[in-house]
Design a protein around this motif. Structure first.
Motif, PDB file in Angstrom:
ATOM      1  N   GLY A 191     -43.016  19.135 -40.182  1.00 56.75           N
ATOM      2  CA  GLY A 191     -42.659  19.362 -38.936  1.00 56.75           C
ATOM      3  C   GLY A 191     -42.489  18.374 -37.899  1.00 56.75           C
ATOM      4  N   THR A 192     -42.851  17.081 -38.505  1.00 58.40           N
ATOM      5  CA  THR A 192     -43.065  16.148 -37.360  1.00 58.40           C
ATOM      6  C   THR A 192     -41.769  15.556 -37.259  1.00 58.40           C
ATOM      7  OG1 THR A 192     -45.295  15.704 -37.915  1.00 58.40           O
ATOM      8  CG2 THR A 192     -43.896  13.870 -36.553  1.00 58.40           C
ATOM      9  N   THR A 193     -41.207  15.247 -36.058  1.00 59.83           N
ATOM     10  CA  THR A 193     -39.649  14.884 -35.915  1.00 59.83           C
ATOM     11  C   THR A 193     -39.702  13.378 -35.233  1.00 59.83           C
ATOM     12  OG1 THR A 193     -39.749  15.615 -33.341  1.00 59.83           O
ATOM     13  CG2 THR A 193     -39.067  17.128 -35.266  1.00 59.83           C
ATOM     14  N   SER A 209     -34.694  21.116 -35.335  1.00 56.88           N
ATOM     15  CA  SER A 209     -35.815  22.169 -35.654  1.00 56.88           C
ATOM     16  C   SER A 209     -35.254  22.646 -36.861  1.00 56.88           C
ATOM     17  CB  SER A 209     -35.743  23.109 -34.704  1.00 56.88           C
ATOM     18  OG  SER A 209     -34.653  23.761 -34.225  1.00 56.88           O
ATOM     19  N   LYS A 210     -36.370  23.382 -37.622  1.00 56.27           N
ATOM     20  CA  LYS A 210     -35.715  24.097 -38.826  1.00 56.27           C
ATOM     21  C   LYS A 210     -36.468  25.547 -38.836  1.00 56.27           C
ATOM     22  CE  LYS A 210     -39.217  22.235 -41.911  1.00 56.27           C
ATOM     23  NZ  LYS A 210     -39.517  21.580 -43.096  1.00 56.27           N
ATOM     24  N   THR A 263     -38.543  13.331 -51.370  1.00 54.14           N
ATOM     25  CA  THR A 263     -39.679  12.137 -51.565  1.00 54.14           C
ATOM     26  C   THR A 263     -40.257  12.368 -50.006  1.00 54.14           C
ATOM     27  OG1 THR A 263     -38.309  10.864 -52.794  1.00 54.14           O
ATOM     28  CG2 THR A 263     -39.879   9.678 -51.364  1.00 54.14           C
ATOM     29  N   PRO A 264     -41.626  12.154 -49.887  1.00 50.20           N
ATOM     30  CA  PRO A 264     -42.239  12.411 -48.672  1.00 50.20           C
ATOM     31  C   PRO A 264     -42.597  11.083 -47.933  1.00 50.20           C
ATOM     32  CG  PRO A 264     -43.936  12.439 -50.285  1.00 50.20           C
ATOM     33  CD  PRO A 264     -42.650  12.374 -50.966  1.00 50.20           C
ATOM     34  N   TRP A 265     -41.444  10.458 -47.438  1.00 52.30           N
ATOM     35  CA  TRP A 265     -41.165   9.307 -46.734  1.00 52.30           C
ATOM     36  C   TRP A 265     -41.906   9.424 -45.557  1.00 52.30           C
ATOM     37  CZ3 TRP A 265     -39.054   4.978 -48.893  1.00 52.30           C
ATOM     38  CH2 TRP A 265     -38.025   5.213 -49.921  1.00 52.30           C
ATOM     39  N   GLU A 266     -42.468   8.287 -45.399  1.00 54.91           N
ATOM     40  CA  GLU A 266     -43.262   8.164 -43.767  1.00 54.91           C
ATOM     41  C   GLU A 266     -42.073   8.278 -42.710  1.00 54.91           C
ATOM     42  OE1 GLU A 266     -46.441   5.076 -44.786  1.00 54.91           O
ATOM     43  OE2 GLU A 266     -45.504   4.789 -43.033  1.00 54.91           O
ATOM     44  N   LEU A 267     -42.330   8.840 -41.592  1.00 56.89           N
ATOM     45  CA  LEU A 267     -41.502   9.314 -40.301  1.00 56.89           C
ATOM     46  C   LEU A 267     -40.547   8.193 -40.293  1.00 56.89           C
ATOM     47  CD1 LEU A 267     -40.878  12.325 -39.039  1.00 56.89           C
ATOM     48  CD2 LEU A 267     -42.165  11.040 -37.182  1.00 56.89           C
ATOM     49  N   VAL A 268     -40.948   7.007 -40.136  1.00 56.03           N
ATOM     50  CA  VAL A 268     -40.275   5.939 -39.420  1.00 56.03           C
ATOM     51  C   VAL A 268     -39.116   5.682 -40.561  1.00 56.03           C
ATOM     52  CG1 VAL A 268     -41.547   4.153 -40.816  1.00 56.03           C
ATOM     53  CG2 VAL A 268     -40.400   3.580 -38.489  1.00 56.03           C
ATOM     54  N   PHE A 269     -38.979   5.935 -41.764  1.00 60.55           N
ATOM     55  CA  PHE A 269     -37.962   5.695 -42.787  1.00 60.55           C
ATOM     56  C   PHE A 269     -36.823   6.701 -42.557  1.00 60.55           C
ATOM     57  CE2 PHE A 269     -39.620   2.179 -44.568  1.00 60.55           C
ATOM     58  CZ  PHE A 269     -41.113   2.206 -44.659  1.00 60.55           C
ATOM     59  N   LEU A 270     -36.876   7.952 -42.034  1.00 62.13           N
ATOM     60  CA  LEU A 270     -36.119   8.984 -42.286  1.00 62.13           C
ATOM     61  C   LEU A 270     -35.035   8.908 -41.279  1.00 62.13           C
ATOM     62  CD1 LEU A 270     -38.804  12.050 -42.178  1.00 62.13           C
ATOM     63  CD2 LEU A 270     -37.652  10.780 -43.961  1.00 62.13           C
TER      64      LEU A 270
END
Length: 126
Positions: free
Chosen positions: A55-57, A70-71, A100-107
């Motif tokens: 849930g981190t944005t 949001s979801k 894939t659980p990418w780090e937030l910075v890549f999203l």
């Protein structure tokens, strides 16, 4: 088959608001990272906002303070609330997902996402 279906686009005047929705296949929704991207004519697709499985944005600088991602896990739906819209926000908006659980910075990078919706058009007039 993973499916993403966007809705909620339209035409508004500058300063107005829209809320985009993305209905996702139930089997992927909870564990996937998801994002919103946009592409204007003649420009590359760019990341707007994304949310990881916790849930981190993360937001593009150009939309910080104006857009909210949001979801709703119960409804398997991703949202993008867009306020204070500007003409430069005009684009086709796409919903995307990746297991894939990418780090937030890549999203905010389109290349890390494997599943895409067909898009919904947002047009902001001055």
């Amino acid at each position: 088959q993973v499916q993403l279906v966007e809705s909620g686009g339209g035409s508004v005047q500058a300063g107005g608001s829209l809320r985009l929705s993305c209905a996702a296949s139930g089997s992927i929704y909870r564990s996937y990272c998801m994002g919103w991207f946009r592409q204007a004519p003649g420009k590359e697709r760019e990341g707007v906002a994304a949310i990881d499985s916790a849930g981190t944005t993360i937001y593009a600088d150009s939309v910080k303070g104006r857009f909210t991602i949001s979801k709703d896990n119960a409804e398997n739906t991703l949202y993008l609330q867009m306020n204070s819209l500007k003409p430069e926000d005009t684009a086709m908006y796409y919903c995307a997902a990746t297991p894939t659980p990418w780090e937030l910075v890549f999203l905010l990078t389109p290349g890390v996402f494997t599943n895409w919706g067909q898009g919904t058009q947002v047009t902001v007039s001055s």
